[in-house]
Design an enzyme around this catalytic site. Structure first.
Site, short mmCIF file in Angstrom:
data_model
loop_
_atom_site.label_atom_id
_atom_site.label_comp_id
_atom_site.label_asym_id
_atom_site.label_seq_id
_atom_site.Cartn_x
_atom_site.Cartn_y
_atom_site.Cartn_z
CG HIS A 269 18.55 -50.55 9.08
ND1 HIS A 269 18.93 -50.04 10.29
CD2 HIS A 269 17.24 -49.58 8.71
CE1 HIS A 269 18.07 -48.97 10.55
NE2 HIS A 269 17.03 -48.79 9.40
CG ASP A 320 11.99 -47.95 2.97
OD1 ASP A 320 10.87 -47.31 2.85
OD2 ASP A 320 13.27 -47.49 3.20
N1 COA Z 1 22.31 -53.97 -1.58
C1 COA Z 1 23.65 -54.44 -1.80
N2 COA Z 1 24.72 -54.28 -0.79
C2 COA Z 1 24.34 -53.51 0.27
C3 COA Z 1 23.28 -53.00 0.30
C4 COA Z 1 22.14 -53.10 -0.56
N3 COA Z 1 21.00 -52.47 -0.45
N4 COA Z 1 23.25 -52.22 1.54
C5 COA Z 1 24.37 -52.41 2.15
N5 COA Z 1 25.09 -53.25 1.24
C6 COA Z 1 26.53 -53.66 1.28
C7 COA Z 1 27.36 -52.29 0.75
O1 COA Z 1 27.72 -52.56 -0.51
C8 COA Z 1 28.60 -52.46 1.75
O2 COA Z 1 29.56 -53.65 1.13
P1 COA Z 1 31.03 -53.65 1.05
O3 COA Z 1 31.34 -53.64 2.60
O4 COA Z 1 31.45 -54.89 0.27
O5 COA Z 1 31.27 -52.53 0.26
C9 COA Z 1 28.12 -53.06 3.02
O6 COA Z 1 26.89 -53.73 2.64
C10 COA Z 1 27.99 -52.12 3.87
O7 COA Z 1 27.13 -51.00 3.44
P2 COA Z 1 27.15 -49.30 3.95
O8 COA Z 1 26.80 -48.62 2.81
O9 COA Z 1 28.51 -49.09 4.64
O10 COA Z 1 26.26 -49.61 4.90
P3 COA Z 1 25.31 -48.12 5.80
O11 COA Z 1 25.16 -48.41 7.02
O12 COA Z 1 26.08 -47.03 5.19
O13 COA Z 1 24.12 -48.03 4.81
C11 COA Z 1 21.87 -48.38 3.93
C12 COA Z 1 22.83 -48.40 5.20
C13 COA Z 1 20.46 -48.25 4.20
C14 COA Z 1 22.08 -46.90 3.16
C15 COA Z 1 22.29 -49.30 2.71
O14 COA Z 1 21.98 -50.39 3.33
C16 COA Z 1 21.46 -49.16 1.50
O15 COA Z 1 21.94 -48.34 0.58
N6 COA Z 1 20.42 -50.02 1.09
C17 COA Z 1 19.64 -49.65 0.05
C18 COA Z 1 18.67 -48.45 0.33
C19 COA Z 1 17.45 -48.61 1.24
O16 COA Z 1 16.91 -49.51 1.11
N7 COA Z 1 17.37 -47.49 2.18
C20 COA Z 1 16.34 -47.73 3.08
C21 COA Z 1 16.79 -47.65 4.44
S1 COA Z 1 15.73 -47.97 5.74
#
Ligand code: COA
Length: 393
Positions: A269, A320
Site C-alpha cells: 500500500h 483487496d
Molecule cells: N508484491 C511484491 N512487491 C511489491 C508489492 C507487491 N504487491 N507492492 C510493492 N512491492 C515492492 C515493489 O516491487 C517495490 O520494491 P523495490 O523497491 O525493490 O522495487 C517496493 O515494494 C515499493 O513499491 P512501489 O511500487 O514503489 O509502491 P507504491 O506505493 O507505488 O505502490 C501499490 C503501492 C499498491 C501500487 C503496490 O503495493 C502494488 O502494486 N500492490 C499490488 C496491487 C494491489 O494490491 N493494489 C491494491 C492497493 S489497495
C-alpha cells in the site's frame, strides 16, 4: 531530486505524487503511521464492530454525523427507492457484448444514466447531492442487473423492506440472504466506502474541480478504479488463488513469482506500511465464510500466502486480498469483484465530489518539460521520409 520546470522554478518531482497533500478534507483519514482509518472522526474498527449497516456509514459520510434510528430508517427507504434503473439503460446493458468486463459496462452505463436523471443539467449543490444519492443506489443495482442479464435470468427489483447489503445479494441471487451473508456484505461495503485521496477519489475530484457534473466525475473515478494497482487487484487475487491447487503448492508458486519480480496482488500500500486495518476484519470473515461454505482450503491458501509475502518482502495484505475470498463465498463471480468495490466506494466519491464543489479551485498541477526549444519548423512539402532501407552487408 531537485529539478527545474519550464518556468525555471526549482521543483521537487514526487513520482506518483507520493506524499503530496492535494486537498483538505474531514471525510476520511488514512493514518499510515499507526495503521488506522477514520471516517468523519470515527475509527474504522468502531465502525466495523458497531454500525448496523453500510447505509449508516453512507449517512455518516454525507451528513457528518451518525443517524438516529428514525433518520437511518428514512434514509434507507430513500436510498433503496432510488435503486430503480431506467429501462433504456437496462436495454443498453442487454446489447453490450457479453464478453465486456463489468467495470467497462458500469462506466458506460453510469455515463448513460446522466441523460436520464431527473436533475440532468442542474449542477447546483442540492441537485448534485440528489444525483449523488441516486448513484449510490443505482450503481449496485446496475451491477446486480448485469449479473442476471449475463445469466439470462430476470432482473429483480429491489425489495423496499431490505437494506442495501441484503438487496444487493437478493438482486444477484434471487433469495433473501441469511444473516451471516448479509452481515458479511455489509462489512465488505462499509470497509470499502472511503479511503482518503486514493487514485479514483483523486480522479473524481480532478473532474469535479473543472465544474463538470457528478456523473462525469464518477465516470472518471470508475475508469481509475478498474486498474490492477487499485480496485482491479481483488479479481486478480482470486485468479491467483484458483491457480494454486493446495496449501503445499503455495511456497513454490509465490517464491517463483517473487523471483521473477512480479507483484503479488492484494499486497502492499502507498500509505500503510503496516497492516491495512480493513484487512483484519475481512480476514476474520473470510475464515468464517470459507469454513461455512466447506471451502476452508481457500482460506488456508490465502493465509499461507500472507505469511510468505510478509516474511520474504515485509509487505502486508491490503483490503483487496481477503475481499476476494469473502466475495467468492457470497457467490459473486470474480469478474464482478471490482464492480462490488465500486458499489461501495461510490459513497466516498459522492462525499468528496460534493466537498470539492463546495470549496472549489481547479486542480491543475504542472510538469517538468524535458523536450527541446525552437526546433526548426520544416513545411510539410519539404519533409523527407526517413530512409528505412536495410543496410546491405
Ligand atoms: N508484491 C511484491 N512487491 C511489491 C508489492 C507487491 N504487491 N507492492 C510493492 N512491492 C515492492 C515493489 O516491487 C517495490 O520494491 P523495490 O523497491 O525493490 O522495487 C517496493 O515494494 C515499493 O513499491 P512501489 O511500487 O514503489 O509502491 P507504491 O506505493 O507505488 O505502490 C501499490 C503501492 C499498491 C501500487 C503496490 O503495493 C502494488 O502494486 N500492490 C499490488 C496491487 C494491489 O494490491 N493494489 C491494491 C492497493 S489497495
Amino acid at each position: 531530486m531537485k529539478k527545474f520546470n519550464s518556468n525555471n522554478h526549482e521543483v521537487n518531482i514526487l513520482r506518483g505524487l507520493d506524499g503530496v497533500v492535494a486537498a483538505e478534507t474531514d471525510i476520511s483519514f488514512v493514518d499510515g503511521v499507526h495503521a488506522d482509518l477514520y471516517y468523519k472522526g470515527y475509527n474504522i474498527h468502531d465502525i466495523a464492530d458497531h454500525t448496523t449497516s453500510y447505509v449508516e456509514v453512507v449517512y455518516l459520510l454525507l451528513n457528518g454525523e451518525l443517524p438516529t434510528r428514525k433518520q437511518l430508517k428514512e434514509f434507507r427507504v430513500k436510498v433503496v427507492a432510488e435503486m430503480r434503473i431506467p429501462t433504456q439503460v437496462i436495454k443498453m446493458m442487454e446489447i453490450i457484448p457479453p464478453s465486456s468486463h463489468p467495470m467497462d459496462v458500469l462506466r458506460t452505463t453510469v455515463s448513460a444514466l446522466s441523460q436520464f436523471d431527473s436533475d440532468s443539467g442542474d449542477n447546483s449543490q442540492k441537485a448534485s447531492r440528489r444525483k449523488g444519492i441516486r448513484l449510490i443506489a443505482q450503481i449496485p443495482a446496475l451491477v446486480a442487473s448485469l449479473y442476471r442479464i449475463r445469466r439470462k435470468e430476470n432482473i429483480l427489483s429491489p425489495d423496499p423492506h431490505l437494506n442495501m447489503a441484503k438487496n444487493i445479494l437478493y438482486m444477484f441471487h434471487g433469495n433473501v440472504p441469511e444473516e451471516t451473508h448479509s452481515r458479511a456484505m455489509d462489512l465488505l461495503l462499509l470497509l470499502h466506502a472511503d479511503h482518503g485521496l486514493n487514485a479514483s477519489t483523486f480522479s473524481a475530484r480532478v473532474t469535479a474541480s473543472t465544474q463538470a457534473d457528478i456523473h462525469a466525475a464518477v465516470s472518471s473515478a470508475l475508469g481509475t478504479l478498474k486498474g490492477p494497482l487499485h480496485g482491479g487487484a481483488n479479481e486478480r487475487v482470486m485468479k491467483m488463488l484458483m491457480e494454486i491447487n493446495n496449501v503445499e503448492e503455495v511456497d513454490e508458486y509465490i517464491n517463483s513469482m517473487l523471483a521473477q519480480g512480479q507483484r503479488i496482488m492484494g499486497f502492499g500500500h502507498r500509505v500503510y506500511k503496516n497492516e491495512d486495518p480493513r484487512a483484519k476484519h475481512l480476514r476474520k470473515v473470510s475464515e468464517e465464510l470459507c469454513g461455512l461454505s466447506g471451502n476452508r482450503k481457500l482460506y488456508q491458501i490465502s493465509h499461507k500466502i500472507e505469511n510468505i509475502v510478509l516474511k520474504k518482502k515485509g509487505i502486508y495484505p491490503n483490503v483487496d486480498f481477503y475481499s476476494a475470498t469473502v466475495q467468492h463465498a457470497l457467490g459473486i463471480p470474480k469478474e464482478f469483484y471490482t464492480a462490488i468495490f465500486a458499489s461501495s466506494r461510490i459513497s466516498g466519491w459522492v462525499a468528496h465530489i460534493l466537498d470539492q464543489y463546495s470549496n472549489n479551485r481547479l486542480i491543475r498541477p504542472t510538469s517538468k518539460y524535458t523536450g527541446e526549444y525552437n526546433k526548426k519548423f520544416v513545411p510539410i512539402a519539404r519533409r523527407k521520409t526517413p530512409d528505412t532501407t536495410p543496410v546491405q552487408r
